[in-house]
Design a protein around this motif. Sequence first.
Motif, PDB file in Angstrom:
ATOM      1  N   PRO A  68       0.827  -1.215   0.000  1.00 11.40           N
ATOM      2  CA  PRO A  68       0.000   0.000   0.000  1.00 11.40           C
ATOM      3  C   PRO A  68       0.858   1.260   0.000  1.00 11.40           C
ATOM      4  N   ILE A  69       0.469   2.195  -0.849  1.00  6.06           N
ATOM      5  CA  ILE A  69       1.282   3.397  -1.007  1.00  6.06           C
ATOM      6  C   ILE A  69       1.352   4.207   0.294  1.00  6.06           C
ATOM      7  N   VAL A  70       0.263   4.210   1.117  1.00  3.93           N
ATOM      8  CA  VAL A  70       0.300   4.974   2.377  1.00  3.93           C
ATOM      9  C   VAL A  70       1.379   4.444   3.300  1.00  3.93           C
ATOM     10  N   ALA A  71       1.727   3.138   3.146  1.00  7.58           N
ATOM     11  CA  ALA A  71       2.745   2.553   4.008  1.00  7.58           C
ATOM     12  C   ALA A  71       4.152   2.915   3.549  1.00  7.58           C
ATOM     13  N   ILE A  72       4.306   3.168   2.260  1.00  7.68           N
ATOM     14  CA  ILE A  72       5.639   3.504   1.738  1.00  7.68           C
ATOM     15  C   ILE A  72       5.897   5.001   1.821  1.00  7.68           C
ATOM     16  N   ALA A  73       4.824   5.778   1.702  1.00  8.67           N
ATOM     17  CA  ALA A  73       4.970   7.233   1.577  1.00  8.67           C
ATOM     18  C   ALA A  73       5.845   7.876   2.667  1.00  8.67           C
ATOM     19  N   PRO A  74       5.615   7.558   3.948  1.00 11.69           N
ATOM     20  CA  PRO A  74       6.440   8.224   4.984  1.00 11.69           C
ATOM     21  C   PRO A  74       7.929   8.009   4.761  1.00 11.69           C
ATOM     22  N   LEU A  75       8.324   6.801   4.334  1.00 13.82           N
ATOM     23  CA  LEU A  75       9.736   6.530   4.058  1.00 13.82           C
ATOM     24  C   LEU A  75      10.237   7.413   2.917  1.00 13.82           C
ATOM     25  N   ILE A  76       9.413   7.488   1.874  1.00 14.89           N
ATOM     26  CA  ILE A  76       9.822   8.288   0.712  1.00 14.89           C
ATOM     27  C   ILE A  76      10.063   9.735   1.136  1.00 14.89           C
ATOM     28  N   PHE A  77       9.182  10.239   2.017  1.00 19.09           N
ATOM     29  CA  PHE A  77       9.340  11.648   2.420  1.00 19.09           C
ATOM     30  C   PHE A  77      10.548  11.854   3.337  1.00 19.09           C
ATOM     31  N   ILE A  78      11.044  10.755   3.936  1.00 16.51           N
ATOM     32  CA  ILE A  78      12.288  10.865   4.718  1.00 16.51           C
ATOM     33  C   ILE A  78      13.480  11.017   3.780  1.00 16.51           C
ATOM     34  N   TYR A  79      13.484  10.226   2.690  1.00 12.71           N
ATOM     35  CA  TYR A  79      14.664  10.190   1.825  1.00 12.71           C
ATOM     36  C   TYR A  79      14.667  11.244   0.738  1.00 12.71           C
ATOM     37  N   VAL A  80      13.487  11.758   0.399  1.00 17.18           N
ATOM     38  CA  VAL A  80      13.432  12.756  -0.669  1.00 17.18           C
ATOM     39  C   VAL A  80      13.174  14.123  -0.053  1.00 17.18           C
ATOM     40  N   ASP A  81      14.036  15.081  -0.360  1.00 21.45           N
ATOM     41  CA  ASP A  81      13.928  16.398   0.253  1.00 21.45           C
ATOM     42  C   ASP A  81      12.721  17.173  -0.260  1.00 21.45           C
ATOM     43  N   SER A  82      12.569  17.202  -1.586  1.00 18.25           N
ATOM     44  CA  SER A  82      11.493  18.005  -2.146  1.00 18.25           C
ATOM     45  C   SER A  82      10.156  17.285  -1.996  1.00 18.25           C
ATOM     46  N   PRO A  83       9.175  17.919  -1.308  1.00 17.54           N
ATOM     47  CA  PRO A  83       7.871  17.271  -1.166  1.00 17.54           C
ATOM     48  C   PRO A  83       7.200  17.027  -2.514  1.00 17.54           C
ATOM     49  N   PHE A  84       7.417  17.937  -3.465  1.00 18.72           N
ATOM     50  CA  PHE A  84       6.813  17.769  -4.778  1.00 18.72           C
ATOM     51  C   PHE A  84       7.314  16.482  -5.431  1.00 18.72           C
ATOM     52  N   VAL A  85       8.633  16.301  -5.377  1.00 17.75           N
ATOM     53  CA  VAL A  85       9.221  15.086  -5.959  1.00 17.75           C
ATOM     54  C   VAL A  85       8.730  13.851  -5.210  1.00 17.75           C
ATOM     55  N   GLY A  86       8.636  13.943  -3.898  1.00 13.45           N
ATOM     56  CA  GLY A  86       8.166  12.824  -3.080  1.00 13.45           C
ATOM     57  C   GLY A  86       6.769  12.406  -3.470  1.00 13.45           C
ATOM     58  N   MET A  87       5.881  13.410  -3.603  1.00 11.67           N
ATOM     59  CA  MET A  87       4.499  13.096  -3.967  1.00 11.67           C
ATOM     60  C   MET A  87       4.427  12.489  -5.361  1.00 11.67           C
ATOM     61  N   MET A  88       5.286  13.018  -6.248  1.00  9.46           N
ATOM     62  CA  MET A  88       5.281  12.510  -7.610  1.00  9.46           C
ATOM     63  C   MET A  88       5.725  11.048  -7.626  1.00  9.46           C
ATOM     64  N   ILE A  89       6.728  10.721  -6.811  1.00  4.80           N
ATOM     65  CA  ILE A  89       7.184   9.330  -6.752  1.00  4.80           C
ATOM     66  C   ILE A  89       6.056   8.431  -6.264  1.00  4.80           C
ATOM     67  N   CYS A  90       5.328   8.893  -5.239  1.00  3.40           N
ATOM     68  CA  CYS A  90       4.205   8.095  -4.720  1.00  3.40           C
ATOM     69  C   CYS A  90       3.166   7.845  -5.808  1.00  3.40           C
ATOM     70  N   ALA A  91       2.754   8.922  -6.494  1.00  2.62           N
ATOM     71  CA  ALA A  91       1.726   8.786  -7.536  1.00  2.62           C
ATOM     72  C   ALA A  91       2.246   7.903  -8.662  1.00  2.62           C
ATOM     73  N   TRP A  92       3.544   8.015  -8.951  1.00  2.54           N
ATOM     74  CA  TRP A  92       4.129   7.214 -10.021  1.00  2.54           C
ATOM     75  C   TRP A  92       4.086   5.730  -9.681  1.00  2.54           C
ATOM     76  N   ILE A  93       4.425   5.404  -8.412  1.00  2.00           N
ATOM     77  CA  ILE A  93       4.434   3.992  -8.007  1.00  2.00           C
ATOM     78  C   ILE A  93       3.064   3.359  -8.227  1.00  2.00           C
ATOM     79  N   VAL A  94       2.005   4.123  -7.914  1.00  2.00           N
ATOM     80  CA  VAL A  94       0.659   3.579  -8.057  1.00  2.00           C
ATOM     81  C   VAL A  94       0.290   3.436  -9.531  1.00  2.00           C
ATOM     82  N   ALA A  95       0.745   4.398 -10.353  1.00  2.00           N
ATOM     83  CA  ALA A  95       0.254   4.459 -11.735  1.00  2.00           C
ATOM     84  C   ALA A  95       1.039   3.567 -12.690  1.00  2.00           C
ATOM     85  N   PHE A  96       2.274   3.240 -12.332  1.00  2.00           N
ATOM     86  CA  PHE A  96       3.111   2.654 -13.381  1.00  2.00           C
ATOM     87  C   PHE A  96       2.859   1.170 -13.625  1.00  2.00           C
TER      88      PHE A  96
END
Lengths: 250, 287
Positions: B129-157
């Motif tokens: 589930p993306i909600v479970a990965i998201a917090p980790l992504i926001f730890i490692y990625v500085d830009s929130p915009f990029v972080g959100m994009m990575i989350c949306a990308w994971i779901v869509a790809f």
Amino acid sequence: MTAPLLAIENVTKVFAGAVTALEGMTLALNDGDFVSLLGPSGCGKSTALRLIAGLSSPTKGRIRWREGAEGALGVVFQEPTLAPWATVFDNVWLPLRLAGVSKSDARDRVEESLSAVGLGGFSGAYPRELSGGMKMRVSIARAMVTKPRLLLMDEPFAALDEITRFKLNDDLLALHERLGCTVVFVTHSVFESVFLSTRIVVMAARPGRVIRELRVSAPTPRDDAFRTSAAYAEQCRLTSAALREAMEDA
Amino acid sequence: MTALDMPDRSAPPAIDLEELARLRRRRLEKLGAWALPVLVVALSLAAWDWVVRVNDIPHFILPRPGRVWSQLLADWPLLSQALMVTLRITVFALALAVSLGGGLAVLFSLSRWVEMSLFPYAVVLQVTPIVAIAPLIFIYVDSPFVGMMICAWIVAFFPILSNTTLGLRSADRNLEDLFTIYGATRWQRLRYLQLPSAMPYFLGGLRIAGGLALIGAVVAEFAGGVAGRNGGLAFRILEASYRLNVPRMFAALALIAVAGIAIFAITSLVSHLALRRWHESALTRER
């Protein structure tokens, strides 16, 4: 005496799992021959065609082309096998396109090939807009566009209704007459093989092998009158007998 | 197939009762296709309005539809900005999903070994589930915009990857043989045979991925998006809920729904335009 266009020399094909699809086949194809491979399913006729086309290689024996004519072949499958996303023109252009011929350079040859099968003016149509018989004509036009020395046909008209099949048989003979290429025609119809061929190779199954070769001596520009002649009936009787022998042998 | 199957066109155009009934039914169906949904929405809104009015429900619990509409107009500068933020994440994620999902699918079709090695990771990414990965992504990625994009990308790809992989492998076997006989190069085979064959599959994946990208963008924002002027619609919903501004929550929700419908409509249109000349799914049946 010139060398045959293609010589199949004692060819055996064994598939993984030790199924012998074809055993010890020997056949010489000469210029202008119309050879039918006739037999029950499993007799290796399609395997033979794939070997000639170079789609698989023999386990034993070899297939030899006349020097300078290597691989000059066209293929027509049981299905029309057209690309549904491409127009009739683009479908016929395909073999030339794969050889690096541009669309404008190919135009004359594609149009010529289409009119030869009676489809001039259909270049812009999509396959789905055509009837089954017309799709098969496109398929033949595509096979002929490279002016091959050898045309391989794998039960091309089996799925068509009889009226369409008769018409296509007539047209195929006319085309063969005009272009003078060699044809190998796989079929399981006695009547079709007799009407079309100069030679009929009767094959048997398990293992797939050649039982006997018959010559059809009737003069070659054949027409509807031949279909109802006594000579045709007699030839059909002989061929049926040979085929029955092949079935009993299996 | 043959001339025998064709209707007799020389017959006089007299229409019998059955055909007349069929024609009338078809006309009604055409009308109903858009009239019925509109009617259902209108009736639901009326019922909603009636329930709130009769029970005297305060607007901070459940606002009337009219109130939501006026709130949407009043908050338009705020909400439209948030909508643009959400849409930008969605569109970037979808573009990334198309290029990376499609590219990876082509790579898979070129090498079975690569596919066997990497496909399990794609599945793992899809089923977590993306909600479970998201917090980790926001730890490692500085830009929130990029972080959100990575989350949306994971779901869509994933739908694009799996559909395109399937499509690239579904080319007609006889056509494959034909390409072999004519000595086609790997590139020619890909360009003239596999890519067109995969097109309907890819476009099917795209339609699913479009909606998923929007969902991914909204979920990602809930999980770790930015607040303030750069916030998207999800942030506006959260913010409005803290302030008990329920009409604005509804207004933002409506915008997300409309955006989702628009994305679906656009991807469907693209699919229809690309396939209408040849693919069964885009053809109107002739009879």
